[in-house]
Design a protein around this motif. Structure first.
Motif, PDB file in Angstrom:
ATOM      1  N   GLY A 130      33.430  36.018  42.887  1.00  0.00           N
ATOM      2  CA  GLY A 130      34.842  36.306  42.514  1.00  0.00           C
ATOM      3  C   GLY A 130      35.276  35.352  41.669  1.00  0.00           C
ATOM      4  N   VAL A 131      36.351  35.060  41.237  1.00  0.00           N
ATOM      5  CA  VAL A 131      36.958  34.164  40.121  1.00  0.00           C
ATOM      6  C   VAL A 131      37.891  33.331  40.917  1.00  0.00           C
ATOM      7  CG1 VAL A 131      36.497  36.079  38.286  1.00  0.00           C
ATOM      8  CG2 VAL A 131      38.657  36.187  39.325  1.00  0.00           C
ATOM      9  N   ILE A 132      38.122  32.312  39.868  1.00  0.00           N
ATOM     10  CA  ILE A 132      39.338  31.165  40.093  1.00  0.00           C
ATOM     11  C   ILE A 132      39.860  31.287  39.012  1.00  0.00           C
ATOM     12  CG2 ILE A 132      40.034  28.883  40.293  1.00  0.00           C
ATOM     13  CD1 ILE A 132      37.786  28.114  42.145  1.00  0.00           C
ATOM     14  N   THR A 133      41.271  31.616  38.979  1.00  0.00           N
ATOM     15  CA  THR A 133      42.045  31.919  37.763  1.00  0.00           C
ATOM     16  C   THR A 133      42.580  30.565  37.067  1.00  0.00           C
ATOM     17  OG1 THR A 133      44.323  32.129  38.583  1.00  0.00           O
ATOM     18  CG2 THR A 133      42.912  34.116  38.838  1.00  0.00           C
ATOM     19  N   GLN A 134      42.915  30.820  35.748  1.00  0.00           N
ATOM     20  CA  GLN A 134      43.417  29.524  35.047  1.00  0.00           C
ATOM     21  C   GLN A 134      45.069  29.780  35.733  1.00  0.00           C
ATOM     22  OE1 GLN A 134      42.174  27.411  33.789  1.00  0.00           O
ATOM     23  NE2 GLN A 134      40.491  28.042  32.493  1.00  0.00           N
ATOM     24  N   PRO A 135      45.584  28.639  35.587  1.00  0.00           N
ATOM     25  CA  PRO A 135      47.296  28.863  36.105  1.00  0.00           C
ATOM     26  C   PRO A 135      48.085  29.913  35.125  1.00  0.00           C
ATOM     27  CG  PRO A 135      46.660  27.084  34.715  1.00  0.00           C
ATOM     28  CD  PRO A 135      45.506  27.449  34.876  1.00  0.00           C
ATOM     29  N   VAL A 136      49.067  30.370  35.999  1.00  0.00           N
ATOM     30  CA  VAL A 136      49.768  31.670  35.388  1.00  0.00           C
ATOM     31  C   VAL A 136      50.830  31.093  34.699  1.00  0.00           C
ATOM     32  CG1 VAL A 136      50.632  33.772  36.032  1.00  0.00           C
ATOM     33  CG2 VAL A 136      48.803  33.052  37.372  1.00  0.00           C
ATOM     34  N   LEU A 137      50.872  31.037  33.494  1.00  0.00           N
ATOM     35  CA  LEU A 137      51.884  30.455  32.708  1.00  0.00           C
ATOM     36  C   LEU A 137      52.728  31.357  31.637  1.00  0.00           C
ATOM     37  CD1 LEU A 137      50.112  27.324  31.763  1.00  0.00           C
ATOM     38  CD2 LEU A 137      51.669  27.709  33.679  1.00  0.00           C
ATOM     39  N   ILE A 145      40.860  41.524  31.252  1.00  0.00           N
ATOM     40  CA  ILE A 145      39.333  41.685  31.047  1.00  0.00           C
ATOM     41  C   ILE A 145      39.129  42.285  32.175  1.00  0.00           C
ATOM     42  CG2 ILE A 145      38.985  39.473  29.839  1.00  0.00           C
ATOM     43  CD1 ILE A 145      37.879  38.315  32.331  1.00  0.00           C
ATOM     44  N   ASP A 146      37.704  43.110  32.185  1.00  0.00           N
ATOM     45  CA  ASP A 146      37.235  43.930  33.086  1.00  0.00           C
ATOM     46  C   ASP A 146      36.569  42.881  34.221  1.00  0.00           C
ATOM     47  OD1 ASP A 146      36.276  45.803  34.859  1.00  0.00           O
ATOM     48  OD2 ASP A 146      34.887  46.738  33.205  1.00  0.00           O
ATOM     49  N   LEU A 147      37.178  42.560  35.310  1.00  0.00           N
ATOM     50  CA  LEU A 147      36.760  41.873  36.325  1.00  0.00           C
ATOM     51  C   LEU A 147      35.434  42.292  36.861  1.00  0.00           C
ATOM     52  CD1 LEU A 147      39.934  40.568  38.042  1.00  0.00           C
ATOM     53  CD2 LEU A 147      38.393  39.522  36.181  1.00  0.00           C
ATOM     54  N   GLN A 148      35.307  43.864  36.960  1.00  0.00           N
ATOM     55  CA  GLN A 148      34.170  44.218  37.395  1.00  0.00           C
ATOM     56  C   GLN A 148      32.733  44.099  36.743  1.00  0.00           C
ATOM     57  OE1 GLN A 148      34.045  46.946  40.264  1.00  0.00           O
ATOM     58  NE2 GLN A 148      32.047  46.639  39.871  1.00  0.00           N
ATOM     59  N   THR A 149      32.942  43.670  35.658  1.00  0.00           N
ATOM     60  CA  THR A 149      31.847  43.228  34.523  1.00  0.00           C
ATOM     61  C   THR A 149      31.374  41.840  35.166  1.00  0.00           C
ATOM     62  OG1 THR A 149      32.637  44.336  32.689  1.00  0.00           O
ATOM     63  CG2 THR A 149      31.227  42.494  32.214  1.00  0.00           C
ATOM     64  N   LYS A 150      32.016  40.995  35.457  1.00  0.00           N
ATOM     65  CA  LYS A 150      31.793  39.712  36.085  1.00  0.00           C
ATOM     66  C   LYS A 150      31.101  39.940  37.494  1.00  0.00           C
ATOM     67  CE  LYS A 150      34.907  36.679  33.387  1.00  0.00           C
ATOM     68  NZ  LYS A 150      35.753  35.577  33.218  1.00  0.00           N
ATOM     69  N   MET A 151      31.479  40.787  38.136  1.00  0.00           N
ATOM     70  CA  MET A 151      31.210  41.093  39.369  1.00  0.00           C
ATOM     71  C   MET A 151      29.714  41.628  39.474  1.00  0.00           C
ATOM     72  SD  MET A 151      32.538  43.591  42.516  1.00  0.00           S
ATOM     73  CE  MET A 151      31.787  43.679  44.100  1.00  0.00           C
ATOM     74  N   PHE A 204      46.324  42.486  42.450  1.00  0.00           N
ATOM     75  CA  PHE A 204      46.419  42.629  43.780  1.00  0.00           C
ATOM     76  C   PHE A 204      47.220  43.856  44.314  1.00  0.00           C
ATOM     77  CE2 PHE A 204      45.986  37.958  43.481  1.00  0.00           C
ATOM     78  CZ  PHE A 204      44.545  37.861  44.192  1.00  0.00           C
ATOM     79  N   THR A 205      47.670  44.626  43.395  1.00  0.00           N
ATOM     80  CA  THR A 205      47.967  45.994  43.823  1.00  0.00           C
ATOM     81  C   THR A 205      46.997  46.927  44.159  1.00  0.00           C
ATOM     82  OG1 THR A 205      50.141  45.744  42.550  1.00  0.00           O
ATOM     83  CG2 THR A 205      49.281  47.920  43.089  1.00  0.00           C
ATOM     84  N   THR A 206      45.661  46.611  43.364  1.00  0.00           N
ATOM     85  CA  THR A 206      44.538  47.495  43.587  1.00  0.00           C
ATOM     86  C   THR A 206      43.504  46.471  43.385  1.00  0.00           C
ATOM     87  OG1 THR A 206      44.601  48.132  41.343  1.00  0.00           O
ATOM     88  CG2 THR A 206      45.526  49.578  43.067  1.00  0.00           C
ATOM     89  N   PRO A 207      43.324  45.535  44.547  1.00  0.00           N
ATOM     90  CA  PRO A 207      42.019  44.721  44.194  1.00  0.00           C
ATOM     91  C   PRO A 207      40.637  45.419  44.480  1.00  0.00           C
ATOM     92  CG  PRO A 207      43.136  44.331  46.362  1.00  0.00           C
ATOM     93  CD  PRO A 207      43.851  45.338  45.609  1.00  0.00           C
ATOM     94  N   ILE A 208      39.766  44.464  43.812  1.00  0.00           N
ATOM     95  CA  ILE A 208      38.446  45.097  43.922  1.00  0.00           C
ATOM     96  C   ILE A 208      37.805  44.739  45.255  1.00  0.00           C
ATOM     97  CG2 ILE A 208      35.949  44.849  42.897  1.00  0.00           C
ATOM     98  CD1 ILE A 208      37.192  44.131  40.391  1.00  0.00           C
ATOM     99  N   THR A 209      37.392  45.467  46.207  1.00  0.00           N
ATOM    100  CA  THR A 209      36.864  45.464  47.334  1.00  0.00           C
ATOM    101  C   THR A 209      35.521  44.371  47.359  1.00  0.00           C
ATOM    102  OG1 THR A 209      37.490  47.490  48.013  1.00  0.00           O
ATOM    103  CG2 THR A 209      35.813  46.425  49.672  1.00  0.00           C
ATOM    104  N   GLY A 210      35.515  43.232  48.209  1.00  0.00           N
ATOM    105  CA  GLY A 210      34.284  42.498  48.301  1.00  0.00           C
ATOM    106  C   GLY A 210      34.225  41.517  46.992  1.00  0.00           C
ATOM    107  N   PHE A 211      35.546  41.254  46.199  1.00  0.00           N
ATOM    108  CA  PHE A 211      35.513  40.290  45.268  1.00  0.00           C
ATOM    109  C   PHE A 211      36.662  39.600  45.475  1.00  0.00           C
ATOM    110  CE2 PHE A 211      36.607  39.349  40.660  1.00  0.00           C
ATOM    111  CZ  PHE A 211      35.197  38.896  40.276  1.00  0.00           C
ATOM    112  N   GLN A 212      36.578  38.116  45.243  1.00  0.00           N
ATOM    113  CA  GLN A 212      37.603  37.531  45.585  1.00  0.00           C
ATOM    114  C   GLN A 212      38.160  36.900  44.146  1.00  0.00           C
ATOM    115  OE1 GLN A 212      35.572  33.994  47.281  1.00  0.00           O
ATOM    116  NE2 GLN A 212      36.336  34.559  49.490  1.00  0.00           N
ATOM    117  N   VAL A 213      39.711  37.070  44.152  1.00  0.00           N
ATOM    118  CA  VAL A 213      40.467  36.518  42.998  1.00  0.00           C
ATOM    119  C   VAL A 213      41.233  35.295  43.685  1.00  0.00           C
ATOM    120  CG1 VAL A 213      42.090  36.956  41.551  1.00  0.00           C
ATOM    121  CG2 VAL A 213      40.203  38.522  41.853  1.00  0.00           C
ATOM    122  N   ILE A 214      40.980  34.165  42.983  1.00  0.00           N
ATOM    123  CA  ILE A 214      41.686  32.986  43.608  1.00  0.00           C
ATOM    124  C   ILE A 214      42.497  32.375  42.898  1.00  0.00           C
ATOM    125  CG2 ILE A 214      41.172  30.604  44.580  1.00  0.00           C
ATOM    126  CD1 ILE A 214      38.394  31.661  45.427  1.00  0.00           C
TER     127      ILE A 214
END
Length: 256
Positions: free
Chosen positions: A148-155, A136-142, A167-177
């Motif tokens: 930022g977002v807390i992710t569901q577990p990576v499964l 999904i476009d995380l920029q939309t949530k920003m 994390f190769t090209t993260p959004i500046t000023g946006f937390q992905v946890i």
């Protein structure tokens, strides 16, 4: 017990270290993890009133993250009023907005809820992201107001690809946890798969994970491997742990 140089030393340098709160979460026992926040889920059938009161009594205001589920509200006023009451009662540091698993056609969307809450409070607002599904476009949530977002577990295989790609090209000023689940057996791992509405078990990474649940050592090494993989990313802001009662494996992440 010796503190793990990879786990604890790297962890304490992170801005955000949260644990999902439950009846088994006793903060004194978790001091080794040095959490910065505790997240109270909005799960009426699972999180009892006693647990909610224990959350309020055993945490400080600046440690509290309060969850609101957009699916439970069908009007702007109902969401605003619920947020007002909960913020007054719990005095959280942040809000975590989730979509929820019981949506109706009338439910407010996550982005609508983000916009409503941004206009209603000065608190930091986080959203959620499930990397196991199409990106999904995380920029939309920003843009809607999420800090930022807390992710569901990576499964899944695709879930790890989405995390690594972000994390190769993260959004500046946006937390992905990233979130880390700590299932104690195959049934608990399948519970997460069902909760996240993942496809049938045809994913190699998920099936290999099921095999790792066979014994305690294999399961705990599986969790540590996930932690180490996530901490390889320089741009990571924090981690969120979801023990669901399995605090033994949570503590094991930070010891040899």
């Amino acid at each position: 017990m010796t503190k793990s140089p990879v786990g604890l030393t790297r962890m304490v340098s992170l801005e955000h270290r949260s644990i999902e709160f439950g009846s088994s979460v006793i903060r004194n026992e978790l001091s080794l993890c040095q959490p910065t926040h505790f997240v109270l889920p909005q799960l009426p059938g699972i999180i009892s009133q006693n647990t909610r009161e224990f959350f309020r009594a055993s945490t400080q205001s600046n440690e509290r993250i309060l969850t609101l589920s957009a699916a439970l509200y069908d009007t702007t006023d109902s969401l605003r009023e619920a947020a007002r009451i909960k913020i007054k009662k719990y005095q959280p540091e942040s809000l975590l907005l989730v979509g929820g698993n019981t949506k109706s056609k009338a439910s407010i969307t996550t982005c609508e809820a983000l916009s409503i809450l941004q206009e209603s409070t000065d608190l930091r607002i986080l959203a959620t992201w499930d990397p196991n599904h199409p990106f999904i476009d995380l920029q939309t949530k920003m843009d809607a107001g999420a800090a930022g977002v807390i992710t569901q577990p990576v499964l899944s295989t695709i879930g790890w690809k989405h995390i690594d790609d972000y994390f190769t090209t993260p959004i500046t000023g946006f937390q992905v946890i990233p979130g880390i689940a700590l299932p104690k057996n195959t049934n608990a791992l399948r519970f997460w798969s069902s909760l996240l509405e993942m496809p049938p078990e045809n994913d190699d990474w998920f099936n290999q994970s099921l095999e790792r649940m066979a014994d305690k050592d294999s399961r705990q090494n599986w969790s540590k491997e996930q932690l180490d993989r996530l901490l390889e990313h320089d741009g990571i802001h924090g981690l969120h742990f979801m023990p669901m009662g399995n605090t033994e494996d949570l503590l094991n992440l930070f010891v040899d």
